[in-house]
Design a protein around this motif. Structure first.
Motif, PDB file in Angstrom:
ATOM      1  N   GLY A  11       0.825  -1.191   0.000  1.00 21.10           N
ATOM      2  CA  GLY A  11       0.000   0.000   0.000  1.00 21.10           C
ATOM      3  C   GLY A  11       0.863   1.247   0.000  1.00 21.10           C
ATOM      4  N   LEU A  18      -8.154   8.937  -1.238  1.00 19.10           N
ATOM      5  CA  LEU A  18      -7.644   7.698  -1.830  1.00 19.10           C
ATOM      6  C   LEU A  18      -8.117   6.464  -1.064  1.00 19.10           C
ATOM      7  N   ASP A  19      -8.245   6.599   0.255  1.00 22.31           N
ATOM      8  CA  ASP A  19      -8.711   5.474   1.064  1.00 22.31           C
ATOM      9  C   ASP A  19     -10.125   5.063   0.665  1.00 22.31           C
ATOM     10  N   TRP A  57      -1.639   5.362 -10.388  1.00 18.18           N
ATOM     11  CA  TRP A  57      -1.598   4.301  -9.379  1.00 18.18           C
ATOM     12  C   TRP A  57      -0.893   3.048  -9.897  1.00 18.18           C
ATOM     13  N   ASP A  58      -1.290   2.594 -11.076  1.00 19.04           N
ATOM     14  CA  ASP A  58      -0.682   1.370 -11.615  1.00 19.04           C
ATOM     15  C   ASP A  58       0.822   1.540 -11.837  1.00 19.04           C
ATOM     16  N   GLU A  76      -4.106   8.777  -8.346  1.00 16.90           N
ATOM     17  CA  GLU A  76      -4.995   7.721  -8.853  1.00 16.90           C
ATOM     18  C   GLU A  76      -4.709   7.433 -10.327  1.00 16.90           C
ATOM     19  N   LEU A  91     -11.266   5.188  -2.321  1.00 16.30           N
ATOM     20  CA  LEU A  91     -11.146   4.499  -3.612  1.00 16.30           C
ATOM     21  C   LEU A  91     -10.413   3.165  -3.509  1.00 16.30           C
ATOM     22  N   ARG A  92      -9.489   3.090  -2.563  1.00 16.81           N
ATOM     23  CA  ARG A  92      -8.629   1.904  -2.421  1.00 16.81           C
ATOM     24  C   ARG A  92      -8.522   1.506  -0.956  1.00 16.81           C
ATOM     25  N   LEU A 136      -5.441  -0.069   1.390  1.00 17.07           N
ATOM     26  CA  LEU A 136      -4.152   0.146   0.737  1.00 17.07           C
ATOM     27  C   LEU A 136      -3.574   1.527   1.015  1.00 17.07           C
ATOM     28  N   VAL A 137      -4.284   2.347   1.804  1.00 16.82           N
ATOM     29  CA  VAL A 137      -3.852   3.716   2.056  1.00 16.82           C
ATOM     30  C   VAL A 137      -3.747   3.944   3.562  1.00 16.82           C
TER      31      VAL A 137
END
Length: 138
Positions: free
Chosen positions: A9, A23-24, A110-111, A107, A26-27, A30-31
């Protein structure tokens, strides 16, 4: 110390705490951020050297994201960053960006962050900008 090839994360610095909350959402899972209940050893208002040392020692394999230029420029903080073997992404050219724009930038890349930074051993320093995307800092 971060081990190449693993990703658990991201840890968002306190200077962009609002971005962490966005971000948390959305993911989830992992945040992380200062004061996050899963990381009690990094309390709110932790000093950067203490934060970096704790991140490096935690074994959580998190990528540190900040817009704090001082960490790279201040000798003491830079020494802590390098000794802690943290993988760090510095948001650059964000002076006129609000938290939603910074969150969208992270975001959007992110990848890249996961695949590029997440596969590196620390210390590993990266820059993220709207214009250039994610680039290693030499």
């Amino acid at each position: 110390m971060a081990q190449g090839g693993t990703f658990s994360g991201v840890f968002i610095d306190e200077n962009i705490l609002g971005v962490a909350y966005e971000l948390d959402a959305l993911r989830p899972g992992l945040v992380y951020w200062v004061g996050h209940p899963a990381i009690p050893e990094i309390p709110v208002s932790a000093k950067d050297p203490d934060l970096l040392d704790a991140l490096g020692a935690s074994g959580r394999d998190l990528i540190f994201i900040t817009r704090d230029k001082r960490i790279r420029r201040d000798k003491n903080e830079c020494d802590h960053l390098m000794r802690s073997a943290v993988r760090a992404v510095f948001l650059a050219s964000t002076k006129n960006m609000d938290k939603s724009q910074m969150g969208a930038l992270i975001e959007r890349h992110w990848d890249d962050i996961v695949l590029e930074v997440g596969t590196q051993s620390g210390p590993s320093l990266w820059s993220l900008t709207r214009r250039d995307g994610l680039k290693p800092i030499n």
